[in-house]
Design a protein around this motif. Structure first.
Motif, PDB file in Angstrom:
ATOM      1  N   PRO A 263      48.002  40.804  51.220  1.00 58.74           N
ATOM      2  CA  PRO A 263      46.699  40.857  51.896  1.00 58.74           C
ATOM      3  C   PRO A 263      45.531  41.127  50.948  1.00 58.74           C
ATOM      4  O   PRO A 263      44.838  42.151  51.029  1.00 58.74           O
ATOM      5  CB  PRO A 263      46.882  41.997  52.902  1.00 58.74           C
ATOM      6  N   ALA A 264      45.292  40.180  50.039  1.00 58.46           N
ATOM      7  CA  ALA A 264      44.233  40.368  49.042  1.00 58.46           C
ATOM      8  C   ALA A 264      42.854  40.430  49.690  1.00 58.46           C
ATOM      9  O   ALA A 264      41.929  41.028  49.137  1.00 58.46           O
ATOM     10  CB  ALA A 264      44.277  39.239  48.010  1.00 58.46           C
TER      11      ALA A 264
ATOM     12  N   ALA B 298      32.889  38.025  47.330  1.00 61.09           N
ATOM     13  CA  ALA B 298      33.150  36.597  47.130  1.00 61.09           C
ATOM     14  C   ALA B 298      34.070  36.336  45.945  1.00 61.09           C
ATOM     15  O   ALA B 298      34.960  35.469  46.007  1.00 61.09           O
ATOM     16  CB  ALA B 298      31.827  35.859  46.949  1.00 61.09           C
ATOM     17  N   GLU B 299      33.847  37.053  44.859  1.00 62.80           N
ATOM     18  CA  GLU B 299      34.709  36.860  43.696  1.00 62.80           C
ATOM     19  C   GLU B 299      36.157  37.197  44.037  1.00 62.80           C
ATOM     20  O   GLU B 299      37.090  36.445  43.694  1.00 62.80           O
ATOM     21  CB  GLU B 299      34.220  37.740  42.537  1.00 62.80           C
ATOM     22  N   LEU B 300      36.368  38.302  44.719  1.00 60.94           N
ATOM     23  CA  LEU B 300      37.738  38.725  45.022  1.00 60.94           C
ATOM     24  C   LEU B 300      38.387  37.845  46.078  1.00 60.94           C
ATOM     25  O   LEU B 300      39.598  37.586  46.018  1.00 60.94           O
ATOM     26  CB  LEU B 300      37.743  40.192  45.461  1.00 60.94           C
ATOM     27  N   ILE B 301      37.617  37.373  47.039  1.00 65.08           N
ATOM     28  CA  ILE B 301      38.202  36.513  48.068  1.00 65.08           C
ATOM     29  C   ILE B 301      38.486  35.129  47.501  1.00 65.08           C
ATOM     30  O   ILE B 301      39.390  34.427  47.959  1.00 65.08           O
ATOM     31  CB  ILE B 301      37.290  36.448  49.318  1.00 65.08           C
ATOM     32  N   THR B 302      37.718  34.739  46.497  1.00 65.11           N
ATOM     33  CA  THR B 302      37.955  33.448  45.841  1.00 65.11           C
ATOM     34  C   THR B 302      39.183  33.516  44.947  1.00 65.11           C
ATOM     35  O   THR B 302      40.045  32.633  44.973  1.00 65.11           O
ATOM     36  CB  THR B 302      36.725  33.043  45.005  1.00 65.11           C
ATOM     37  N   LEU B 303      39.264  34.589  44.160  1.00 67.25           N
ATOM     38  CA  LEU B 303      40.376  34.727  43.221  1.00 67.25           C
ATOM     39  C   LEU B 303      41.688  35.095  43.904  1.00 67.25           C
ATOM     40  O   LEU B 303      42.763  34.691  43.459  1.00 67.25           O
ATOM     41  CB  LEU B 303      40.042  35.798  42.184  1.00 67.25           C
ATOM     42  N   ARG B 304      41.589  35.930  44.969  1.00 70.14           N
ATOM     43  CA  ARG B 304      42.790  36.516  45.584  1.00 70.14           C
ATOM     44  C   ARG B 304      43.777  36.918  44.480  1.00 70.14           C
ATOM     45  O   ARG B 304      44.893  36.395  44.395  1.00 70.14           O
ATOM     46  CB  ARG B 304      43.432  35.549  46.589  1.00 70.14           C
ATOM     47  N   PRO B 305      43.392  37.886  43.652  1.00 72.02           N
ATOM     48  CA  PRO B 305      44.158  38.197  42.450  1.00 72.02           C
ATOM     49  C   PRO B 305      45.382  39.072  42.673  1.00 72.02           C
ATOM     50  O   PRO B 305      46.045  39.453  41.698  1.00 72.02           O
ATOM     51  CB  PRO B 305      43.131  38.921  41.580  1.00 72.02           C
ATOM     52  N   PHE B 306      45.646  39.426  43.915  1.00 79.90           N
ATOM     53  CA  PHE B 306      46.809  40.243  44.236  1.00 79.90           C
ATOM     54  C   PHE B 306      47.669  39.524  45.264  1.00 79.90           C
ATOM     55  O   PHE B 306      47.167  38.743  46.079  1.00 79.90           O
ATOM     56  CB  PHE B 306      46.380  41.600  44.816  1.00 79.90           C
TER      57      PHE B 306
END
Length: 245
Positions: free
Chosen positions: A164-165, A153-161
């Motif tokens: 295709p994050a 959830a954190e990574l899909i929320t941030l999409r930090p890249f």
């Protein structure tokens, strides 16, 4: 104190996770895994990669992908990520940021400029906090499912890249499940569960991003349901392998 512990007190969350654990345990007893575990794992990995690419808007038929006719770079990146997970399991809790960068390099090659591969586009402070959470997980009592759900959830929320994050987010969650012993053989293709429930996946991720207890609970409920769906898919794969031998 385990920082994730309060999430288990949200209404129904412990029950959601217990049900998913039971479904996974039942699927892991499939007799195909006794003699054909490698075939089952390879098929689960393929289907997981195809589902993860589809969630990025690059959907293809599994049989087309199996035949090697799909050259879409997002799909190819998702396949590289699936293939590379095994070699990153031990490194994940020791160097989470390094692993995230590696996952992005695998996922986004040919999709974003070479200079952007492995580089954060934002959210560095929150990524540092997430990395700390992953690093100390072995010293906490957090259920692997809970930690994996939060990582995702954190990574899909941030999409930090760039690019295709989402592929990176789903892979990091899978690494968590594998490394924490929930799915040591990498058989539970949670991506398939997310894709099967895509509107709920998108909606609950958005709800998590609000930071409210109800929003977080919505996501955790979805994650447990996706794991249960992946367990059912493992049974389907096992049946197919047995039918083919």
């Amino acid at each position: 104190m385990d920082p994730l512990a309060p999430l288990l007190d949200l209404a129904g969350v412990a029950d959601f996770f217990a049900e998913a654990r039971d479904r996974v345990d039942a699927a892991m007893r499939h007799r195909a895994l006794r003699r054909h575990g490698g075939q089952v794992a390879a098929e689960a990995s393929l289907r997981a990669a195809v589902a993860s690419a589809a969630l990025e808007g690059h959907a293809y038929d599994v049989e087309e992908v199996r035949g090697g006719t799909v050259t879409d770079p997002v799909l190819q990146g998702s396949l590289r990520v699936a293939e590379g997970l095994g070699g990153l399991v031990d490194l994940w809790p020791r160097a989470p940021r390094q692993v995230l960068a590696k996952l992005h390099m695998l996922a986004a090659r040919g999709v974003v400029p070479a200079d952007d591969l492995g580089r954060l586009t934002g959210g560095a402070a929150r990524i540092d906090a997430l990395a700390e959470l992953v690093s100390v997980a072995d010293k906490s009592d957090s259920p692997p499912l809970l930690l994996a759900a939060v990582v995702h959830a954190e990574l899909i929320t941030l999409r930090p890249f760039a690019g295709p994050a989402g592929v990176v987010a789903r892979a990091a969650a899978r690494l968590t499940l594998i490394g924490r012993g929930f799915d040591p053989r990498g058989l539970i293709a949670v991506e398939i569960g997310h894709f099967a429930r895509e509107p709920e996946y998108v909606g609950s991720a958005g709800a998590y991003a609000t930071g409210t207890p109800d929003g977080v609970r919505s996501w955790l409920r979805h994650y447990a349901a996706a794991v249960s769906a992946a367990a059912d898919e493992l049974t389907v794969i096992g049946d197919g392998v047995l039918a083919a031998v």
